[in-house]
Write a protein that holds these residues in place. Structure first.
Motif, mmCIF file in Angstrom:
data_model
loop_
_atom_site.group_PDB
_atom_site.id
_atom_site.type_symbol
_atom_site.label_atom_id
_atom_site.label_comp_id
_atom_site.label_asym_id
_atom_site.label_seq_id
_atom_site.Cartn_x
_atom_site.Cartn_y
_atom_site.Cartn_z
ATOM 1 N N TRP A 2 0.841 -1.195 0.000
ATOM 2 C CA TRP A 2 0.000 0.000 0.000
ATOM 3 C C TRP A 2 0.872 1.240 0.000
ATOM 4 O O TRP A 2 1.838 1.338 0.759
ATOM 5 C CB TRP A 2 -0.914 0.036 1.234
ATOM 6 N N LYS A 3 0.511 2.198 -0.843
ATOM 7 C CA LYS A 3 1.222 3.478 -0.896
ATOM 8 C C LYS A 3 0.208 4.605 -0.727
ATOM 9 O O LYS A 3 -0.823 4.649 -1.409
ATOM 10 C CB LYS A 3 1.977 3.623 -2.221
ATOM 11 N N MET A 4 0.533 5.528 0.188
ATOM 12 C CA MET A 4 -0.348 6.655 0.502
ATOM 13 C C MET A 4 0.465 7.932 0.510
ATOM 14 O O MET A 4 1.633 7.933 0.930
ATOM 15 C CB MET A 4 -1.025 6.450 1.864
ATOM 16 N N THR A 5 -0.120 9.022 0.041
ATOM 17 C CA THR A 5 0.518 10.328 0.152
ATOM 18 C C THR A 5 -0.398 11.274 0.929
ATOM 19 O O THR A 5 -1.617 11.083 0.973
ATOM 20 C CB THR A 5 0.819 10.956 -1.228
ATOM 21 N N VAL B 153 2.102 10.908 -11.681
ATOM 22 C CA VAL B 153 3.094 10.117 -10.948
ATOM 23 C C VAL B 153 2.390 9.160 -9.984
ATOM 24 O O VAL B 153 2.781 8.000 -9.851
ATOM 25 C CB VAL B 153 4.074 11.038 -10.204
ATOM 26 N N PHE B 154 1.349 9.647 -9.305
ATOM 27 C CA PHE B 154 0.575 8.767 -8.425
ATOM 28 C C PHE B 154 0.045 7.567 -9.211
ATOM 29 O O PHE B 154 0.087 6.422 -8.746
ATOM 30 C CB PHE B 154 -0.600 9.520 -7.802
ATOM 31 N N TYR B 155 -0.482 7.846 -10.394
ATOM 32 C CA TYR B 155 -1.061 6.774 -11.211
ATOM 33 C C TYR B 155 0.022 5.817 -11.719
ATOM 34 O O TYR B 155 -0.130 4.584 -11.645
ATOM 35 C CB TYR B 155 -1.821 7.391 -12.385
ATOM 36 N N LYS B 156 1.127 6.365 -12.195
ATOM 37 C CA LYS B 156 2.187 5.531 -12.756
ATOM 38 C C LYS B 156 2.755 4.572 -11.724
ATOM 39 O O LYS B 156 3.008 3.395 -12.021
ATOM 40 C CB LYS B 156 3.305 6.418 -13.310
#
Length: 545
Positions: A259-262, A288-291
């Motif tokens: 999981w990646k969160m910003t 960038v989030f999507y890629k």
């Protein structure tokens, strides 16, 4: 860690033993992370008087006796900022998933006993976070949210900026005083992971009060051996250049994280018409989030509530404000503030919005290797909620008021073949082409439409073509459009003079219900409220104050 020399330590222990009844000259305690959450912790506190100070800690409770704690560590950094002298004790080499008890000792006394827990370091563990932002100037609401932290006992607090209103010393001291309400009755503290907002006048304030790892206030933390990675960004400095290059490197570095969160402050597409669009964030960060497969984004600044379907940047007929719904690989956006700042009208929903609202709130996030759950806590309505314990921190306590706009208490993301999929938020039942409804306090979605429950703000009165605003000068209107485009709402006098005008965002054909906010008009006068689309009148009301 900076260990205390033996000779100096003996002198300090002697002085403390002679003054055990004296309270330490320290306070405004807080925790933060600079490195691995499983093996490090930073303890920050104000040191208002005295010459020497250190933290005594250990895995066993030792009361207020410094000799009962095997580890003694002095400050690694001291700052003078916002009218306070703040010391930071940086701890390393700690054991994962372990409770440490500690006291702060100076040459005048000893603090009360406190504790913290290091994060797990195993991928099969579960994490709990509180997330939110915009605590600014409504102290009572801010204090309600802080008390919820103490009750829900998270592993950490993700705070996306705008702590105070003016960024001055008096407000920061009040803010840190209120932050002490996040300490549980047993003395447990919870680390804050702060971002910078537009009410923080520079980067230095966040760096000097929370000892974050990067003075530019963008940094990453990796939890549970790659199960969850959190990246904090800074929307108040250039989003290109060094920050963008860093973001790409970090996401590539943690490409194998489950999981990646910003988090950052300004919403890309605010859900209120009172805030500007951040096209630069859409242009440079969203792709960038999507890629790199960012699953969840926490935004603030707008002072409304929102949750979206998974979306990706894109154009075409299916696009709304530069985003397209993508359940397979999209990013879910949540927010937008509500920790105590003045609330705004949630009047700018998108085709990809699940729901929006207008109330004070925090997000309660549970995450494990299989799914990520997001609950929205209505903090003002939850002040009498029961606390959880360490053994049941993943259960909803009695009295906790959760926002359930689509009938489910949580928005649940699960991992599909290509990315996160929102599985527990079914589509809102609405006519084709219509925007998602704006969910207001005390109002939830049902299969039959918008159903009032127990509103905390009275609903505006509307009867027989007459509308009356509520106490916050908000008016509910209904209309039907037949063409795609923006909608004008105008208020005119009986002499047909324009008095006020609002432009609602463009939308497709269909029936709509909107809440529009106006200033306070002179009372005792009947006004005409006109709704227009493409130059044609589509609805009329008499507006009475």
């Amino acid at each position: 860690m900076i260990k205390i020399p033996a000779q100096k330590l003996l002198l300090l222990l002697l002085l403390v033993s002679l003054a055990t009844a004296v309270q330490a000259e320290t306070g405004r305690y807080r925790l933060s992370w600079r490195d691995d959450p499983a093996t490090t912790m930073t303890i920050g506190f104000e040191f208002s008087a005295g010459r020497e100070v250190y933290v005594a800690l250990g895995e066993r409770f030792g009361g207020t006796d410094p000799a009962a704690y095997p580890i003694k560590v002095g400050p690694a950094k001291t700052t003078i900022a916002k009218g306070m002298r703040t010391c930071f004790v940086r701890l390393s080499g700690l054991n994962p998933e372990t409770v440490y008890h500690f006291i702060v000792v100076d040459d005048l006394g000893v603090s009360r006993p406190m504790s913290f827990e290091t994060a797990p370091n195993r991928i099969d563990r579960r994490l709990s976070f509180i997330a939110g932002g915009d605590s600014r100037n409504h102290r009572e609401s801010r204090q309600h949210s802080n008390r919820m932290v103490a009750k829900l006992r998270p592993h950490g607090v993700i705070f996306s900026g705008d702590m105070t209103n003016t960024d001055g010393p008096t407000e920061w001291k009040e803010w840190l005083d209120d932050w002490q309400l996040t300490i549980s009755p047993d003395g447990r503290l919870y680390p804050i992971i702060p971002a910078r907002g537009n009410h923080e006048s520079d980067n230095e304030g966040i760096a000097e009060l929370f000892d974050v790892p990067n003075p530019n206030i963008y940094y990453s933390l990796n939890f549970c051996d790659g199960m969850f990675t959190l990246l904090t960004l800074n929307s108040m400095i250039p989003v290109q250049g060094d920050q963008l290059n860093w973001l790409k490197r970090e996401l590539n570095k943690y490409s194998r994280s489950i999981w990646k969160m910003t988090q950052y402050h300004n919403a890309m597409r605010p859900h209120t018409s009172q805030k500007l669009e951040r096209d630069d964030l859409v242009k440079f960060w969203a792709p960038v989030f999507y890629k790199y497969g960012v699953d969840l984004v926490m935004e603030s600044d707008a002072h409304v509530v929102k949750q979206t379907y998974p979306i990706r940047p894109g154009g075409g007929l299916d696009s709304d404000e530069g985003f397209i719904r993508d359940n397979a690989r999209g990013t879910t956006y949540i927010g937008e503030g509500g920790w105590g700042a003045p609330l705004r009208a949630n009047n700018d929903n998108k085709e990809w919005t699940i729901a929006s609202g207008r109330f004070n709130q925090i997000k309660w996030i549970w995450v494990n290797a299989n799914q990520l759950e997001i609950r929205t806590v209505m903090t003002d309505e939850s002040r009498n909620a029961a606390p959880v314990s360490e053994s049941n921190r993943f259960s909803v306590p009695r009295g906790l008021k959760l926002w359930m706009p689509v009938g489910s208490e949580a928005l649940v993301l699960t991992k599909g073949m290509n990315g996160a999929v929102a599985t527990a938020a079914p589509p809102v039942n609405r006519p084709p082409g219509n925007r998602p409804p704006s969910i207001r306090p005390g109002v939830t979605n049902s299969p039959t439409g918008i159903t009032p429950t127990s509103p905390s703000v009275a609903k505006p009165v509307k009867s027989n073509g007459i509308v009356r605003p509520n106490s916050e000068y908000q008016v509910d209107i209904e209309f039907i459009t037949t063409k795609t485009g923006p909608v004008e709402v105008i208020v005119i006098t009986s002499e047909m003079r324009l008095f006020e005008k609002r432009i609602l965002p463009a939308r497709g054909p269909g029936p709509y219900e909107e809440r529009v906010e106006f200033p306070e008009f002179p009372h005792g006068i009947e006004w005409q409220l006109i709704v227009k689309s493409h130059g044609q009148v589509i609805q009329k009301y008499t507006l009475k104050y």
